[in-house]
Scaffold this motif. Structure first.
Motif, PDB file in Angstrom:
ATOM      1  N   VAL A  35       0.828  -1.208   0.000  1.00  0.00           N
ATOM      2  CA  VAL A  35       0.000   0.000   0.000  1.00  0.00           C
ATOM      3  C   VAL A  35       0.865   1.263   0.000  1.00  0.00           C
ATOM      4  N   PHE A  36       1.826   1.329   0.914  1.00  0.00           N
ATOM      5  CA  PHE A  36       2.567   2.566   1.160  1.00  0.00           C
ATOM      6  C   PHE A  36       3.969   2.591   0.552  1.00  0.00           C
ATOM      7  N   GLY A  37       4.447   1.454   0.055  1.00  0.00           N
ATOM      8  CA  GLY A  37       5.803   1.379  -0.474  1.00  0.00           C
ATOM      9  C   GLY A  37       6.806   1.149   0.636  1.00  0.00           C
ATOM     10  N   GLY A  38       8.081   1.247   0.286  1.00  0.00           N
ATOM     11  CA  GLY A  38       9.135   1.106   1.271  1.00  0.00           C
ATOM     12  C   GLY A  38       9.685  -0.298   1.380  1.00  0.00           C
ATOM     13  N   GLN A  39      10.384  -0.521   2.476  1.00  0.00           N
ATOM     14  CA  GLN A  39      11.028  -1.798   2.736  1.00  0.00           C
ATOM     15  C   GLN A  39      10.445  -2.441   3.973  1.00  0.00           C
ATOM     16  N   VAL A  40      10.323  -3.773   3.920  1.00  0.00           N
ATOM     17  CA  VAL A  40       9.965  -4.544   5.106  1.00  0.00           C
ATOM     18  C   VAL A  40      11.250  -5.061   5.727  1.00  0.00           C
ATOM     19  N   ILE A  41      11.379  -4.869   7.003  1.00  0.00           N
ATOM     20  CA  ILE A  41      12.450  -5.465   7.784  1.00  0.00           C
ATOM     21  C   ILE A  41      11.769  -6.336   8.824  1.00  0.00           C
ATOM     22  N   ALA A  42      12.131  -7.611   8.874  1.00  0.00           N
ATOM     23  CA  ALA A  42      11.489  -8.508   9.823  1.00  0.00           C
ATOM     24  C   ALA A  42      12.493  -9.518  10.360  1.00  0.00           C
ATOM     25  N   ALA A  43      12.449  -9.726  11.650  1.00  0.00           N
ATOM     26  CA  ALA A  43      13.254 -10.750  12.311  1.00  0.00           C
ATOM     27  C   ALA A  43      12.310 -11.668  13.068  1.00  0.00           C
ATOM     28  N   THR A  44      12.622 -12.943  13.076  1.00  0.00           N
ATOM     29  CA  THR A  44      11.777 -13.926  13.752  1.00  0.00           C
ATOM     30  C   THR A  44      12.320 -14.242  15.143  1.00  0.00           C
ATOM     31  N   TYR A  45      11.492 -14.915  15.923  1.00  0.00           N
ATOM     32  CA  TYR A  45      11.938 -15.386  17.226  1.00  0.00           C
ATOM     33  C   TYR A  45      13.135 -16.322  17.046  1.00  0.00           C
ATOM     34  N   GLY A  46      13.115 -17.120  15.969  1.00  0.00           N
ATOM     35  CA  GLY A  46      14.242 -18.000  15.662  1.00  0.00           C
ATOM     36  C   GLY A  46      15.515 -17.225  15.383  1.00  0.00           C
ATOM     37  N   ASP A  47      15.378 -16.106  14.677  1.00  0.00           N
ATOM     38  CA  ASP A  47      16.552 -15.262  14.408  1.00  0.00           C
ATOM     39  C   ASP A  47      17.175 -14.757  15.703  1.00  0.00           C
ATOM     40  N   PHE A  48      16.373 -14.626  16.745  1.00  0.00           N
ATOM     41  CA  PHE A  48      16.857 -14.131  18.031  1.00  0.00           C
ATOM     42  C   PHE A  48      17.207 -15.260  18.986  1.00  0.00           C
ATOM     43  N   GLY A  49      17.287 -16.496  18.468  1.00  0.00           N
ATOM     44  CA  GLY A  49      17.786 -17.594  19.285  1.00  0.00           C
ATOM     45  C   GLY A  49      16.801 -18.684  19.676  1.00  0.00           C
ATOM     46  N   MET A  50      15.521 -18.516  19.389  1.00  0.00           N
ATOM     47  CA  MET A  50      14.569 -19.577  19.720  1.00  0.00           C
ATOM     48  C   MET A  50      14.857 -20.786  18.819  1.00  0.00           C
ATOM     49  N   PRO A  51      14.941 -21.986  19.390  1.00  0.00           N
ATOM     50  CA  PRO A  51      15.178 -23.178  18.566  1.00  0.00           C
ATOM     51  C   PRO A  51      14.103 -23.337  17.492  1.00  0.00           C
ATOM     52  N   ALA A  52      14.535 -23.623  16.269  1.00  0.00           N
ATOM     53  CA  ALA A  52      13.641 -23.697  15.103  1.00  0.00           C
ATOM     54  C   ALA A  52      12.531 -24.711  15.287  1.00  0.00           C
ATOM     55  N   GLU A  53      12.754 -25.738  16.082  1.00  0.00           N
ATOM     56  CA  GLU A  53      11.731 -26.777  16.246  1.00  0.00           C
ATOM     57  C   GLU A  53      10.601 -26.362  17.191  1.00  0.00           C
ATOM     58  N   LEU A  54      10.773 -25.269  17.905  1.00  0.00           N
ATOM     59  CA  LEU A  54       9.716 -24.813  18.806  1.00  0.00           C
ATOM     60  C   LEU A  54       8.624 -24.074  18.046  1.00  0.00           C
ATOM     61  N   PRO A  55       7.367 -24.267  18.452  1.00  0.00           N
ATOM     62  CA  PRO A  55       6.276 -23.524  17.802  1.00  0.00           C
ATOM     63  C   PRO A  55       6.479 -22.015  17.967  1.00  0.00           C
ATOM     64  N   GLY A  56       6.296 -21.298  16.886  1.00  0.00           N
ATOM     65  CA  GLY A  56       6.405 -19.842  16.924  1.00  0.00           C
ATOM     66  C   GLY A  56       7.772 -19.301  16.568  1.00  0.00           C
ATOM     67  N   ALA A  57       8.759 -20.180  16.356  1.00  0.00           N
ATOM     68  CA  ALA A  57      10.108 -19.699  16.015  1.00  0.00           C
ATOM     69  C   ALA A  57      10.119 -18.914  14.705  1.00  0.00           C
ATOM     70  N   ASP A  58       9.149 -19.202  13.832  1.00  0.00           N
ATOM     71  CA  ASP A  58       9.083 -18.514  12.534  1.00  0.00           C
ATOM     72  C   ASP A  58       8.245 -17.241  12.581  1.00  0.00           C
ATOM     73  N   LYS A  59       7.678 -16.903  13.729  1.00  0.00           N
ATOM     74  CA  LYS A  59       6.858 -15.700  13.859  1.00  0.00           C
ATOM     75  C   LYS A  59       7.730 -14.451  14.018  1.00  0.00           C
ATOM     76  N   VAL A  60       7.162 -13.296  13.723  1.00  0.00           N
ATOM     77  CA  VAL A  60       7.893 -12.020  13.747  1.00  0.00           C
ATOM     78  C   VAL A  60       8.010 -11.490  15.171  1.00  0.00           C
ATOM     79  N   VAL A  61       9.252 -11.294  15.627  1.00  0.00           N
ATOM     80  CA  VAL A  61       9.508 -10.669  16.925  1.00  0.00           C
ATOM     81  C   VAL A  61       9.763  -9.172  16.757  1.00  0.00           C
ATOM     82  N   PHE A  62      10.272  -8.781  15.597  1.00  0.00           N
ATOM     83  CA  PHE A  62      10.504  -7.371  15.295  1.00  0.00           C
ATOM     84  C   PHE A  62      10.276  -7.174  13.809  1.00  0.00           C
ATOM     85  N   GLY A  63       9.359  -6.286  13.464  1.00  0.00           N
ATOM     86  CA  GLY A  63       9.109  -6.010  12.059  1.00  0.00           C
ATOM     87  C   GLY A  63       8.739  -4.563  11.857  1.00  0.00           C
ATOM     88  N   GLN A  64       9.067  -4.060  10.678  1.00  0.00           N
ATOM     89  CA  GLN A  64       8.677  -2.691  10.358  1.00  0.00           C
ATOM     90  C   GLN A  64       8.666  -2.487   8.850  1.00  0.00           C
TER      91      GLN A  64
END
Length: 155
Positions: free
Chosen positions: A25-54
């Protein structure tokens, strides 16, 4: 000192989709990091969810979002709603996001894209206080107010 306030939206498993939509809608760039990117083990539920996005756009638009941990369901039925009755806005929501532009055309183009899959509360049209105004709740449950600054009125 210079500061700015940026809306930070809390989602239940929809942050990545919402950020992508707002970028479309507005243009720009998406920056997103997941819980996994911040150290949550990939096998845990929610590791692929966004912990920080903009989304950051050159036109000044900026919004932040994340997925509330352990909350994968959309907001439940009966969540706060907004509606117009007899010329007034009635709501239980604690906030709206406001987007103001300089011309009817530029804001109208944003309206058209943001309205895709939305519930229109008040159609984008001339208003007493602005050359154009509209209100909608988008497909992610966020209520937006779009208008044109009166001092920049161009039809």
């Amino acid at each position: 000192m210079s500061i700015n306030a940026v809306a930070h939206l809390n989602f239940r498993g929809q942050a990545r989709a919402a950020l992508g939509f707002y970028q479309s809608v507005f243009g720009g760039q998406v920056i997103a990091a997941t819980y996994g990117d911040f150290g949550m083990p990939a096998e845990l539920p929610g590791a692929d969810k966004v912990v920080f996005g903009q989304v950051i756009a050159d036109n000044g638009f900026r919004i932040m979002a994340y997925d509330v941990p352990g909350q994968d369901a959309p907001v439940a039925e009966g969540a706060p709603t907004t509606r117009r009755e007899n010329g007034v806005t009635l709501t239980e929501e604690p906030f709206f996001l406001s987007v103001r532009g300089e011309t009817v055309e530029e804001v109208g183009a944003l309206w058209e894209r943001l309205a895709d899959g939305a519930t229109v509360i008040e159609a984008y049209a001339p208003a007493q206080w602005a050359p154009a105004f509209g209100m909608l709740t988008d497909r992610f449950g966020i209520t937006w107010v779009l208008d044109v600054a009166a001092e920049h009125a161009q039809a």
